[in-house]
Design an enzyme around this catalytic site. Structure first.
Site, PDB file in Angstrom:
ATOM      1  N   LYS A   1     -19.811 -14.031  13.384  1.00  0.00           N
ATOM      2  CA  LYS A   1     -19.377 -14.817  14.556  1.00  0.00           C
ATOM      3  C   LYS A   1     -19.274 -16.296  14.182  1.00  0.00           C
ATOM      4  CE  LYS A   1     -24.140 -15.100  16.048  1.00  0.00           C
ATOM      5  NZ  LYS A   1     -25.250 -14.341  16.600  1.00  0.00           N
ATOM      6  N   TYR A  41     -24.444 -49.491  11.373  1.00  0.00           N
ATOM      7  CA  TYR A  41     -24.588 -49.663  12.824  1.00  0.00           C
ATOM      8  C   TYR A  41     -26.055 -49.738  13.216  1.00  0.00           C
ATOM      9  CZ  TYR A  41     -19.657 -48.409  13.411  1.00  0.00           C
ATOM     10  OH  TYR A  41     -18.290 -48.386  13.366  1.00  0.00           O
TER      11      TYR A  41
HETATM   12  C1  LIG Z   1     -26.203 -14.018  15.632  1.00  0.00           C
HETATM   13  C2  LIG Z   1     -26.930 -12.748  15.867  1.00  0.00           C
HETATM   14  C3  LIG Z   1     -27.538 -12.070  14.823  1.00  0.00           C
HETATM   15  C4  LIG Z   1     -27.703 -12.670  13.432  1.00  0.00           C
HETATM   16  O1  LIG Z   1     -28.781 -13.582  13.495  1.00  0.00           O
HETATM   17  P1  LIG Z   1     -29.285 -14.415  12.202  1.00  0.00           P
HETATM   18  O2  LIG Z   1     -30.451 -15.171  12.704  1.00  0.00           O
HETATM   19  O3  LIG Z   1     -28.161 -15.321  11.836  1.00  0.00           O
HETATM   20  O4  LIG Z   1     -29.585 -13.437  11.162  1.00  0.00           O
HETATM   21  C5  LIG Z   1     -28.069 -10.817  15.079  1.00  0.00           C
HETATM   22  N1  LIG Z   1     -28.020 -10.292  16.330  1.00  0.00           N
HETATM   23  C6  LIG Z   1     -27.472 -10.947  17.371  1.00  0.00           C
HETATM   24  C7  LIG Z   1     -27.481 -10.318  18.722  1.00  0.00           C
HETATM   25  C8  LIG Z   1     -26.924 -12.204  17.179  1.00  0.00           C
HETATM   26  O5  LIG Z   1     -26.409 -12.850  18.221  1.00  0.00           O
END
Ligand SMILES: *Cc1c(COP(=O)(O)O)cnc(C)c1O
Length: 366
Positions: free
Chosen positions: A34, A259
């Site tokens: 994702k 800054y």
């Molecule tokens: C993003 C996600 C993962 C992966 O999690 P990591 O901490 O990146 O290993 C697994 N399960 C769900 C439901 C997620 O949203």
């Protein structure tokens, strides 16, 4: 001459998938891709994991699943947020996406649309909230949700059951163990596949079990834990953010840099100006002292990060205009920059600008 530049190391992605497979110990792997493959590029990441033998992918939305199918990826594909509309159910059906039901509203949409769907065609998972209190049906709602799915002819009878951990990244796993207990009570006698583990639980919680694991951050070389470091688990950085010095100057003692004048030179000192900033995705919250490499030598940023520039302490570092600066990558763990900046590697990876991502150099793609 190149300035800020993102490089994706495909060999590292493949290697990290192999680490996950070995930790999975026979369980099947949904590689989480994702958020544009955690900033590494959805297809770059997915193709690397496919080549390394992943069993499936986890994406957030049906649209992401569609992009993978259109690119020709044929592995199993879990849509973590499931379908919200009839159109998304159709998309899932047409492209063999497996939809998660985490809310009753999704069952309502399914039932009002189900008569238009072919029999047994749609693979479903129920997500149960075992203690995170984010997305997921309560344990008490699961039996009713399962009955509703079972009485829907369009749903494949092998319904999966999954959950997600809130605190598997911590040294104390008591909250995770409590979630596992709740999951087991819901899963007792369950007909169908199960899935519990994210990266942290996969590496740190041997008792969690399940048929499928869902690693994400570890595949990209990030440390899934709030302690220790990724290298301990033989994970390799898959993303490098590098740039170059565009100026080397002397700042007099008492001179305030950048800054807000946050850093005041304690002595007359050489300062490098590098072409990278928060517009590229380097965190503006990075404090003085955040590590950075110049010609492979570790030094620190001094002064506030600007949109397209950072200023670097060059005391004791031999450097000239044009020399290489590494913000994070193989020589400097992204977790160090994340920790210094009060965030996690996930956010830094996802925050790399669209332009750098679009122009990324992809090394080792077959
Ligand atoms: C993003 C996600 C993962 C992966 O999690 P990591 O901490 O990146 O290993 C697994 N399960 C769900 C439901 C997620 O949203």
């Amino acid at each position: 001459m190149r300035r800020a530049r993102l490089t994706i190391l495909v060999d590292a992605l493949r290697h990290n998938l192999a680490v996950a497979r070995s930790a999975a110990d026979g369980r099947a792997v949904f590689a989480a891709v994702k958020a544009d493959g955690y900033g590494h590029g959805l297809l770059t990441a997915a193709r690397a994991f496919s080549a390394a033998g992943t069993d499936g992918f986890a994406v957030a939305t049906p649209a992401e699943g569609l992009a993978l199918r259109e690119a020709g990826l044929t592995e199993r594909l879990l849509v973590l947020q499931g379908a919200m509309t009839a159109q998304e159910l159709d998309l899932a059906l047409d492209h063999s996406l497996e939809v998660v039901f985490h809310d009753v509203a999704q069952l309502d949409v399914l039932e009002s649309h189900a008569t238009d769907l072919p029999e047994g065609a749609l693979r479903a998972w129920i997500k149960v909230d075992t203690g995170m209190h984010r997305a997921g049906l309560s344990p008490e709602q699961v039996a009713d949700a399962r009955a509703r799915l079972d009485s829907c002819a369009a749903i494949d009878p092998h319904v999966g059951l999954m959950t997600h951990f809130a605190r598997a990244d911590e040294p104390d796993l008591s909250a995770t163990d409590a979630q596992i207990d709740v999951f087991r009570s819901v899963a007792a006698g369950w007909k169908g596949e199960t899935s519990l583990c994210n990266s942290a639980a996969l590496l740190g919680c041997e008792t969690a079990g399940g048929d499928w694991v869902r690693p994400g951050i570890m595949l990209y070389g990030g440390n899934p834990f709030i302690f220790g470091e990724a290298a301990q688990y033989d994970l390799r950085p898959a993303m490098e953010l590098k740039t170059q010095l565009i100026a080397v100057r002397e700042v007099p003692r008492g001179g305030a840099i950048g800054y807000g004048g946050r850093f005041v030179a304690p002595e007359t000192m050489p300062v490098g100006v590098a072409s990278v900033g928060y517009g590229d995705g380097y965190p503006r919250h990075a404090p003085d002292g955040t590590p950075i490499l110049v010609n492979g030598r570790r030094t620190q940023i001094v002064g506030r990060v600007s949109m397209d520039l950072v200023t670097i302490d060059l005391r004791g570092v031999e450097a000239q205009v044009g020399d290489e600066v590494e913000c994070w990558g193989s020589g400097l763990a992204i977790d160090e920059i994340a920790q210094a900046s009060g965030t996690i590697s996930y956010e830094l990876m996802c925050q790399v600008s669209g332009q750098l991502r679009a122009e990324a150099r992809i090394l080792g793609q077959s």
